[in-house]
Write a protein that holds these residues in place. Sequence first.
Motif, PDB file in Angstrom:
ATOM      1  N   PRO A  23      33.909  45.232  27.662  1.00  0.00           N
ATOM      2  CA  PRO A  23      34.339  43.899  28.094  1.00  0.00           C
ATOM      3  C   PRO A  23      35.344  43.226  27.170  1.00  0.00           C
ATOM      4  N   ARG A  24      35.238  43.468  25.869  1.00  0.00           N
ATOM      5  CA  ARG A  24      36.158  42.800  24.944  1.00  0.00           C
ATOM      6  C   ARG A  24      37.605  43.241  25.165  1.00  0.00           C
ATOM      7  N   CYS A  25      37.799  44.357  25.869  1.00  0.00           N
ATOM      8  CA  CYS A  25      39.149  44.878  26.101  1.00  0.00           C
ATOM      9  C   CYS A  25      39.724  44.497  27.468  1.00  0.00           C
ATOM     10  N   ASP A  26      38.962  43.765  28.271  1.00  0.00           N
ATOM     11  CA  ASP A  26      39.440  43.404  29.617  1.00  0.00           C
ATOM     12  C   ASP A  26      40.783  42.678  29.580  1.00  0.00           C
ATOM     13  N   GLY A  27      40.981  41.841  28.559  1.00  0.00           N
ATOM     14  CA  GLY A  27      42.214  41.065  28.466  1.00  0.00           C
ATOM     15  C   GLY A  27      43.454  41.906  28.248  1.00  0.00           C
ATOM     16  N   PHE A  28      43.293  43.170  27.864  1.00  0.00           N
ATOM     17  CA  PHE A  28      44.449  44.027  27.613  1.00  0.00           C
ATOM     18  C   PHE A  28      45.152  44.446  28.905  1.00  0.00           C
ATOM     19  N   PHE A  29      44.500  44.232  30.027  1.00  0.00           N
ATOM     20  CA  PHE A  29      45.049  44.669  31.307  1.00  0.00           C
ATOM     21  C   PHE A  29      45.479  43.453  32.113  1.00  0.00           C
ATOM     22  N   GLY A  30      46.718  43.446  32.550  1.00  0.00           N
ATOM     23  CA  GLY A  30      47.258  42.295  33.279  1.00  0.00           C
ATOM     24  C   GLY A  30      48.167  41.472  32.383  1.00  0.00           C
ATOM     25  N   ASP A  31      48.516  40.308  32.860  1.00  0.00           N
ATOM     26  CA  ASP A  31      49.439  39.424  32.134  1.00  0.00           C
ATOM     27  C   ASP A  31      48.704  38.721  30.996  1.00  0.00           C
ATOM     28  N   ASN A  32      49.128  38.984  29.770  1.00  0.00           N
ATOM     29  CA  ASN A  32      48.491  38.332  28.617  1.00  0.00           C
ATOM     30  C   ASN A  32      49.491  37.508  27.813  1.00  0.00           C
TER      31      ASN A  32
END
Length: 196
Positions: A23-32
């Motif tokens: 879960p901590r890596c979810d932000g790596f996918f998509g527009d950040n």
Amino acid sequence: AFSSDIFRRAFWYDGEIYEHGTPRCDGFFGDNSAVKEKVFRFFGIENGKKLALYAPTFRKDKKSSVYGMDFKMLGKALGDDWVMGCRLHPNLNAEVSGEDCIPMSRYPDMQELLLASAVLLTDYSSCMWDFSLMKKPCFLYARDIAEYRGERDFYTPIESWPFPLAANNDELAEIITGFDENRYHEAVLRHHRDLG
């Protein structure tokens, strides 16, 4: 399954683990881009600059040093449009100071620092695998492999890792200036397949 085995050994956990990602890596996918803007604003980094983050792992002796990293030399190897940040392991409870490196250890979210960074430099920190999910360049500055192996060892052989490895500052500058992005991407994808 590979991570589950490590979590059980490292954290003495014998309960159930749901193997559906990290879960901590979810932000790596998509527009950040909003996270990058937030980090840059927090540290006062100019728009148009790129962040190279140095994040060494924990050492048993808890010395709050940067393990011989020459930020001035590294800045020259990267070029004028880069800034260096340094985040020490939370167990060190320390900060780095110096004009060649922005101290980032007090920032509360390591994943946001990774998102904002264009390049990661580490030694043996597991943050390299999180960072590799974004396919951005990661370089290893590992001048004490034998000592570290004797102290803590590695979960997988360091020789199998896809990240270019330097034993000193001169080697690090050399691998950065001669970096082959295509070969690196292939090596990272192969490593991800090997790890499942």
